[in-house]
Write an enzyme that holds these catalytic residues in place. Sequence first.
Site, PDB file in Angstrom:
ATOM      1  NE  ARG A  25     115.379  72.191  -3.162  1.00 33.91           N
ATOM      2  CZ  ARG A  25     115.747  73.009  -2.233  1.00 33.91           C
ATOM      3  NH1 ARG A  25     116.719  72.584  -1.333  1.00 33.91           N
ATOM      4  NH2 ARG A  25     114.996  74.043  -1.987  1.00 33.91           N
ATOM      5  N   GLY A 102     100.658  54.768   1.359  1.00 36.31           N
ATOM      6  CA  GLY A 102     100.527  53.331   2.001  1.00 36.31           C
ATOM      7  C   GLY A 102      99.991  52.225   1.020  1.00 36.31           C
ATOM      8  CG  ASP A 103      97.718  48.692   2.161  1.00 43.05           C
ATOM      9  OD1 ASP A 103      97.681  49.870   2.591  1.00 43.05           O
ATOM     10  OD2 ASP A 103      97.295  47.647   2.493  1.00 43.05           O
ATOM     11  CB  THR A 126     101.454  55.163   6.618  1.00 44.57           C
ATOM     12  OG1 THR A 126     100.819  54.761   7.944  1.00 44.57           O
ATOM     13  CG2 THR A 126     102.448  53.945   6.302  1.00 44.57           C
ATOM     14  CG  ASP A 128      98.830  53.605  10.154  1.00 39.29           C
ATOM     15  OD1 ASP A 128      98.850  54.166  11.218  1.00 39.29           O
ATOM     16  OD2 ASP A 128      98.180  53.307   9.191  1.00 39.29           O
ATOM     17  CG  ASP A 130     100.264  49.976   7.717  1.00 45.04           C
ATOM     18  OD1 ASP A 130     101.122  50.719   6.917  1.00 45.04           O
ATOM     19  OD2 ASP A 130      98.929  49.913   7.729  1.00 45.04           O
ATOM     20  N   GLY A 171      97.535  53.536  14.275  1.00 48.00           N
ATOM     21  CA  GLY A 171      98.421  52.383  13.891  1.00 48.00           C
ATOM     22  C   GLY A 171      97.463  51.417  13.090  1.00 48.00           C
ATOM     23  CD  GLU A 223      93.887  53.688  14.880  1.00 46.87           C
ATOM     24  OE1 GLU A 223      93.069  54.499  15.303  1.00 46.87           O
ATOM     25  OE2 GLU A 223      94.491  53.487  13.657  1.00 46.87           O
TER      26      GLU A 223
HETATM   27  P1  ADP Z   1      96.924  54.053   2.076  1.00 42.73           P
HETATM   28  O1  ADP Z   1      97.557  54.602   0.860  1.00 42.73           O
HETATM   29  O2  ADP Z   1      97.289  54.900   3.268  1.00 42.73           O
HETATM   30  O3  ADP Z   1      96.877  52.611   2.189  1.00 42.73           O
HETATM   31  P2  ADP Z   1      94.009  54.320   1.142  1.00 42.73           P
HETATM   32  O4  ADP Z   1      93.959  52.801   1.333  1.00 42.73           O
HETATM   33  O5  ADP Z   1      92.895  55.178   1.959  1.00 42.73           O
HETATM   34  O6  ADP Z   1      95.504  54.756   1.864  1.00 42.73           O
HETATM   35  O7  ADP Z   1      94.206  54.613  -0.392  1.00 42.73           O
HETATM   36  C1  ADP Z   1      94.330  55.787  -0.716  1.00 42.73           C
HETATM   37  C2  ADP Z   1      93.863  56.061  -2.210  1.00 42.73           C
HETATM   38  O8  ADP Z   1      94.509  55.165  -2.968  1.00 42.73           O
HETATM   39  C3  ADP Z   1      92.475  55.567  -2.292  1.00 42.73           C
HETATM   40  O9  ADP Z   1      91.625  56.903  -1.879  1.00 42.73           O
HETATM   41  C4  ADP Z   1      92.381  55.170  -3.691  1.00 42.73           C
HETATM   42  O10 ADP Z   1      92.175  56.498  -4.576  1.00 42.73           O
HETATM   43  C5  ADP Z   1      93.771  54.792  -4.097  1.00 42.73           C
HETATM   44  N1  ADP Z   1      93.715  53.140  -3.873  1.00 42.73           N
HETATM   45  C6  ADP Z   1      93.182  52.407  -2.770  1.00 42.73           C
HETATM   46  N2  ADP Z   1      93.022  51.132  -3.097  1.00 42.73           N
HETATM   47  C7  ADP Z   1      93.433  51.040  -4.371  1.00 42.73           C
HETATM   48  C8  ADP Z   1      93.111  49.871  -5.382  1.00 42.73           C
HETATM   49  N3  ADP Z   1      92.748  48.606  -4.851  1.00 42.73           N
HETATM   50  N4  ADP Z   1      93.286  50.213  -6.723  1.00 42.73           N
HETATM   51  C9  ADP Z   1      93.543  51.399  -7.088  1.00 42.73           C
HETATM   52  N5  ADP Z   1      93.503  52.525  -6.407  1.00 42.73           N
HETATM   53  C10 ADP Z   1      93.577  52.194  -4.892  1.00 42.73           C
HETATM   54  O1  F6P Z   2      96.825  55.541   8.245  1.00 44.69           O
HETATM   55  C1  F6P Z   2      97.246  56.763   9.147  1.00 44.69           C
HETATM   56  C2  F6P Z   2      96.154  56.792  10.222  1.00 44.69           C
HETATM   57  O2  F6P Z   2      96.290  57.915  11.095  1.00 44.69           O
HETATM   58  C3  F6P Z   2      95.665  55.558  11.015  1.00 44.69           C
HETATM   59  O3  F6P Z   2      96.692  55.293  11.903  1.00 44.69           O
HETATM   60  C4  F6P Z   2      94.293  55.866  11.441  1.00 44.69           C
HETATM   61  O4  F6P Z   2      93.793  54.981  11.867  1.00 44.69           O
HETATM   62  C5  F6P Z   2      93.835  56.700  10.300  1.00 44.69           C
HETATM   63  O5  F6P Z   2      94.814  57.144   9.591  1.00 44.69           O
HETATM   64  C6  F6P Z   2      92.831  57.799  10.484  1.00 44.69           C
HETATM   65  O6  F6P Z   2      92.381  58.412   9.376  1.00 44.69           O
HETATM   66  P1  F6P Z   2      91.552  59.858   9.446  1.00 44.69           P
HETATM   67  O7  F6P Z   2      92.571  60.681   9.550  1.00 44.69           O
HETATM   68  O8  F6P Z   2      90.827  59.718   8.051  1.00 44.69           O
HETATM   69  O9  F6P Z   2      90.659  59.592  10.443  1.00 44.69           O
END
Ligand code: ADP
Ligand code: F6P
Length: 321
Positions: A25, A102-103, A126, A128, A130, A171, A223
């Site tokens: 929006r 997330g990161d 997220t 978490d 974190d 978390g 966890e």
């Molecule tokens: P979150 O965003 O919650 O930390 P993930 O670490 O699983 O979750 O990352 C989500 C997606 O972001 C991954 O499946 C991948 O496609 C992308 N990604 C994660 N890490 C990297 C990285 N270092 N460089 C590029 N893409 C990444």
């Molecule tokens: O990052 C969010 C989260 O729910 C964490 O707290 C947990 O460890 C993980 O994702 C669980 O992932 P999945 O849904 O892939 O089992």
Amino acid sequence: MKKIAVLTSGGDAPGMNACIRAVVRSGIYDGMEVYGVKRGYYGLVNNDMEKMEMGSVSDIIQRGGTILYTARCPEFKTEEGMAVAIANLKARGIEGLIVIGGDGSFRGARDITVRCGIPTIGIPGTIDNDLKYTDFTLGFDTACNTVVNLINNIRDTMTSHERVSVVEVMGRNCGDLALYAGVAGGAEAIIVPEVETTPEEVCERVRRSRMRGKRSNIIVLAEGVKGGFDPYAEKLETELHLSVRTTVIGHIQRGGAPSMADRVLASRLGYYAVELLQKGKAGRVVGTVDGKIVDFDILEAIAMTRPIDMSLFRLAEILAM
Ligand code: ADP
Ligand code: F6P
């Protein structure tokens, strides 16, 4: 900027929908076309996205999860996958991308900006909590409230049977969800990865509480604590001869209607992310510091550290003495 896209990536979190709504929006308000990418980076690699209208995001502010779906996409991390994703963005004329996640998701966003110059903005989504550069991530408040309500339920039955319950919450490696939910749920002990807590210490706390007449106990365990709940449960049973039950809350804590706090945060961050794109900013993440909306460089934000709130941790100990 005339055409932008938004995606949700990694674990879903309550408030993601409210944030998608705000991005769509705000973008349309600014005269942009906004595309919704399906299943995070998977949708970029597979060219799965569609134009969103004002009505596409009606009736979602109150819904948990994400209408865009989410995924973890290993393919996107490969050279070929990234190249295809960028080619798809370019072919559609997308000039800016907003990533809610997330990161890991933020690293992916930064890679896109570095490789092809398309500006990206990250929004922390997220349960978490974190991502240390921001006070709170989207979904954290809701997940805490969900856990607190579940602790209330567990407390009823624990009290009836005069038992101890060890409740495991999510978390990843961050103890914030356990700490905040534990404080709000009146837990007798909170065990987090950031603070070493021995089974003996937990036993002593429970023993003291029983001596002053407490009929049930709730121990909240994150966890990410190495060894899980077994060492604590075993010690309580063998030392204090109490009946112990363990509950892993699991994915129940990740769903559900977002709280007011998460809806407002999502709306503010979504709007601000679009504003940053309009101003030509790239490779940034948004969040709050002391309640004020801020933005940082993606890599700097990811590298930021923040210890667990030890004053809150100590307070929990004092109040449950
Ligand atoms: P979150 O965003 O919650 O930390 P993930 O670490 O699983 O979750 O990352 C989500 C997606 O972001 C991954 O499946 C991948 O496609 C992308 N990604 C994660 N890490 C990297 C990285 N270092 N460089 C590029 N893409 C990444
Ligand atoms: O990052 C969010 C989260 O729910 C964490 O707290 C947990 O460890 C993980 O994702 C669980 O992932 P999945 O849904 O892939 O089992």
